[in-house]
Design a protein around this motif. Structure first.
Motif, PDB file in Angstrom:
ATOM      1  N   CYS A 132       4.277   2.475   3.780  1.00  0.00           N
ATOM      2  CA  CYS A 132       4.932   3.435   2.887  1.00  0.00           C
ATOM      3  C   CYS A 132       6.282   3.884   3.436  1.00  0.00           C
ATOM      4  CB  CYS A 132       4.020   4.639   2.644  1.00  0.00           C
ATOM      5  SG  CYS A 132       2.540   4.230   1.698  1.00  0.00           S
TER       6      CYS A 132
ATOM      7  N   GLU B  87       9.295   1.533   2.747  1.00  0.00           N
ATOM      8  CA  GLU B  87       9.773   1.461   1.366  1.00  0.00           C
ATOM      9  C   GLU B  87      10.409   2.786   0.953  1.00  0.00           C
ATOM     10  OE1 GLU B  87       9.600  -1.187  -0.650  1.00  0.00           O
ATOM     11  OE2 GLU B  87       8.403  -2.449   0.664  1.00  0.00           O
TER      12      GLU B  87
ATOM     13  N   TYR C 112       8.063   4.157  -4.769  1.00  0.00           N
ATOM     14  CA  TYR C 112       6.637   4.370  -4.971  1.00  0.00           C
ATOM     15  C   TYR C 112       5.905   3.030  -4.976  1.00  0.00           C
ATOM     16  CZ  TYR C 112       7.091   9.313  -6.086  1.00  0.00           C
ATOM     17  OH  TYR C 112       7.308  10.660  -6.014  1.00  0.00           O
ATOM     18  N   LEU C 113       4.725   3.010  -4.361  1.00  0.00           N
ATOM     19  CA  LEU C 113       3.879   1.825  -4.313  1.00  0.00           C
ATOM     20  C   LEU C 113       2.523   2.161  -4.907  1.00  0.00           C
ATOM     21  CD1 LEU C 113       4.512   0.845  -0.585  1.00  0.00           C
ATOM     22  CD2 LEU C 113       5.470  -0.305  -2.584  1.00  0.00           C
TER      23      LEU C 113
ATOM     24  N   ILE D 247      -0.097  -1.521  -1.560  1.00  0.00           N
ATOM     25  CA  ILE D 247      -0.407  -1.206  -0.165  1.00  0.00           C
ATOM     26  C   ILE D 247      -1.504  -2.141   0.340  1.00  0.00           C
ATOM     27  CG2 ILE D 247      -1.302   0.572   1.395  1.00  0.00           C
ATOM     28  CD1 ILE D 247       0.081   2.639  -0.567  1.00  0.00           C
TER      29      ILE D 247
ATOM     30  N   ILE E  64      -5.489   6.833   1.139  1.00  0.00           N
ATOM     31  CA  ILE E  64      -4.349   7.283   0.334  1.00  0.00           C
ATOM     32  C   ILE E  64      -4.621   8.694  -0.192  1.00  0.00           C
ATOM     33  CG2 ILE E  64      -3.132   6.937  -1.858  1.00  0.00           C
ATOM     34  CD1 ILE E  64      -3.378   3.894  -1.335  1.00  0.00           C
TER      35      ILE E  64
ATOM     36  N   LEU F  10       1.713  11.717   1.827  1.00  0.00           N
ATOM     37  CA  LEU F  10       2.223  10.922   0.714  1.00  0.00           C
ATOM     38  C   LEU F  10       2.446  11.812  -0.496  1.00  0.00           C
ATOM     39  CD1 LEU F  10      -0.004   7.675   0.711  1.00  0.00           C
ATOM     40  CD2 LEU F  10       2.211   8.038   1.807  1.00  0.00           C
TER      41      LEU F  10
ATOM     42  N   GLU G 144       2.673  11.687  -4.732  1.00  0.00           N
ATOM     43  CA  GLU G 144       2.055  10.876  -5.781  1.00  0.00           C
ATOM     44  C   GLU G 144       2.734  11.136  -7.115  1.00  0.00           C
ATOM     45  OE1 GLU G 144      -2.404  10.089  -7.657  1.00  0.00           O
ATOM     46  OE2 GLU G 144      -2.057  11.874  -6.449  1.00  0.00           O
TER      47      GLU G 144
ATOM     48  N   LYS H 214       0.992   6.070  -8.213  1.00  0.00           N
ATOM     49  CA  LYS H 214       1.928   5.437  -7.269  1.00  0.00           C
ATOM     50  C   LYS H 214       2.204   6.434  -6.153  1.00  0.00           C
ATOM     51  CE  LYS H 214       2.951   1.851 -10.021  1.00  0.00           C
ATOM     52  NZ  LYS H 214       3.577   0.592  -9.852  1.00  0.00           N
ATOM     53  N   PHE H 215       2.482   5.906  -4.968  1.00  0.00           N
ATOM     54  CA  PHE H 215       2.561   6.736  -3.779  1.00  0.00           C
ATOM     55  C   PHE H 215       3.765   6.363  -2.930  1.00  0.00           C
ATOM     56  CE2 PHE H 215      -1.675   5.742  -5.170  1.00  0.00           C
ATOM     57  CZ  PHE H 215      -2.217   6.998  -5.374  1.00  0.00           C
ATOM     58  N   ARG H 216       4.309   7.366  -2.247  1.00  0.00           N
ATOM     59  CA  ARG H 216       5.403   7.149  -1.303  1.00  0.00           C
ATOM     60  C   ARG H 216       5.290   8.157  -0.187  1.00  0.00           C
ATOM     61  NH1 ARG H 216      11.229   8.508  -2.360  1.00  0.00           N
ATOM     62  NH2 ARG H 216      11.004   9.502  -0.389  1.00  0.00           N
ATOM     63  N   LEU H 217       5.857   7.834   0.956  1.00  0.00           N
ATOM     64  CA  LEU H 217       5.861   8.756   2.072  1.00  0.00           C
ATOM     65  C   LEU H 217       6.608  10.010   1.655  1.00  0.00           C
ATOM     66  CD1 LEU H 217       4.864   8.762   5.042  1.00  0.00           C
ATOM     67  CD2 LEU H 217       7.191   8.150   5.682  1.00  0.00           C
TER      68      LEU H 217
END
Length: 141
Positions: free
Chosen positions: A28, A31, A34-35, A40, A60, A69, A71, A79-82
């Motif tokens: 995460c 990138e 968002y993933l 992941i 997650i 993360l 959301e 979708k998720f990101r740091l």
């Protein structure tokens, strides 16, 4: 947020350090977008082929609960990101609906909202702007 900060948050909340958790956070962190949980999972499968999707998704969820993360939902999928930082700086994002890339917005629309009734106490809000980034627009032309 840096990977080391995220790992410290896990430790501070009594979660064991595992290479799998660190790798998920590193994925995460690498990138700026968002993933999905599936994204992941695909990236971590090379290192941990026996890892289940349930384990990835449970981690997650824990990361979201702990603020590691962020959301959002795009096309009906989580979708998720740091998380951006731990300095308490409040901000919002513009999000590309094609690639998931994000950019921070200066300011907050809540600062100019006068339509919230006086008898309503706001305890939180979420504001995201969706569109297509210049790179994705260039690829479609």
């Amino acid at each position: 947020m840096k990977v080391e900060e995220a790992l410290q948050i896990l430790k501070d909340h009594g979660f064991k350090y595992t290479g799998k958790r660190e790798e998920m956070i590193r994925i995460c962190a690498a990138e700026k977008r968002y993933l999905s949980a599936k994204d992941i999972m695909e990236r971590i499968k090379e290192l941990y082929p026996s890892l289940s999707f349930d384990t990835v998704y449970r981690n997650i969820s824990t990361f979201v609960e702990l603020g590691i993360l962020e959301e959002t939902e795009l096309d009906g999928e989580g979708k998720f990101r740091l998380a951006c930082s731990t300095d308490g700086h409040h901000h919002h994002h513009v999000i590309c609906t094609e690639c998931g890339k994000t950019s921070s917005l200066p300011g907050c629309p809540m600062n100019i909202m006068s339509a919230v009734p006086d008898d309503f106490q706001v305890t939180g809000h979420k504001f995201e702007v969706y569109g297509t980034c210049k790179d994705c627009v260039a690829h479609t032309n």
